[in-house]
Design an enzyme around this catalytic site. Structure first.
Site: not given
Length: 255
Positions: A95, A155, A162, A193-194
């Protein structure tokens, strides 16, 4: 005996050694699976290629899920290298960072389309393209997050994407079930994480798990890898269309 001996697993979404997809790749390899991997572009190939060599993958190929031609090229590569395969790991999401920083109602049309295209439609497109080269008894595992069903600050549009992914898992499970193909998803707790680094509320999510989850600890890529082994192996033969939470139990807690 290894649970996945002789199985072939295609891993999508490894970006570096901290990726959830990398933890899954290592877990599947440890159980005897042969591994094939993809990379997004030349910039990421430099990071992924050493990991591909480390795990002894049978091939490493480019995949940009926004490009229709790449779906056909991936199927041809799988057919050429393996003939057919058994496990598809979908760990792809994206995103625009700007859309994650704004109020949700300020989400741009293009940002919404891109998040849903990469994070959700890609699973549908890949299942459609790869179905002819998937063995009966194959397992598809996608990665999701609890922001799909609960509002998590920051988010935003990724939560909506999702949610679309999780609904797609259910419809794909019904669609592919007669072909003997199972489709499930793992809802992993927050992991550094990345991909997660672009979510403004990540630090708060991690702190919430440590303070409020029944197990009082954050999960690891190894935890997620273990769940993926279960869903990919014969132990999970009766499971399809499910969202399996691997989040130290945070999802069961009230506000």
């Amino acid at each position: 005996m290894n649970l996945l001996q002789g199985k072939k697993a295609l891993i999508l979404g490894v970006a570096n050694e901290r990726s959830i997809a990398w933890g899954i790749a290592r877990a599947l390899k440890a159980q005897g699976a042969d591994i094939g991997m993809t990379y997004l572009n030349d910039a990421l190939k430099k990071r992924v290629e050493p990991l591909s060599e480390e795990i002894g993958s049978d091939f490493l190929t480019e995949l940009d899920v926004t490009q229709d031609a790449h779906y056909d090229e991936l199927r041809k590569t799988v057919e050429e290298k393996w003939g057919k395969f058994d496990i598809l790991i979908h760990s792809l999401a994206f995103a625009d960072k700007e859309d994650l920083k704004k109020r949700f109602s300020d989400t741009s049309r293009e940002g919404f389309k891109m998040a849903c295209d990469i994070s959700a439609f890609s699973l549908i497109g890949l299942c459609n393209s790869l179905r002819p080269v998937m063995n009966e008894g194959a397992s598809v595992v996608a990665l999701t997050y609890h922001g799909s069903v609960k509002v998590l600050n920051g988010y935003n549009v990724m939560g909506v994407a999702k949610a679309a992914l999780e609904s797609s898992v259910r419809y794909l499970a019904d669609d592919l079930g007669p072909d003997g193909i199972r489709v499930n998803s793992i809802s992993a707790g927050p992991i550094r994480t990345l991909a997660a680094s672009g979510v403004p509320g990540l630090k708060g999510f991690l702190k919430d798990v440590e303070e409020k989850a029944p197990m009082r600890r954050n999960v690891t890529t190894e935890d997620v890898g273990g769940a993926a082994v279960f869903l990919s192996s014969s132990l999970g033969n009766g499971v399809t269309g499910e969202i399996l939470y691997v989040d130290s139990g945070l999802n069961i807690m009230g506000a």
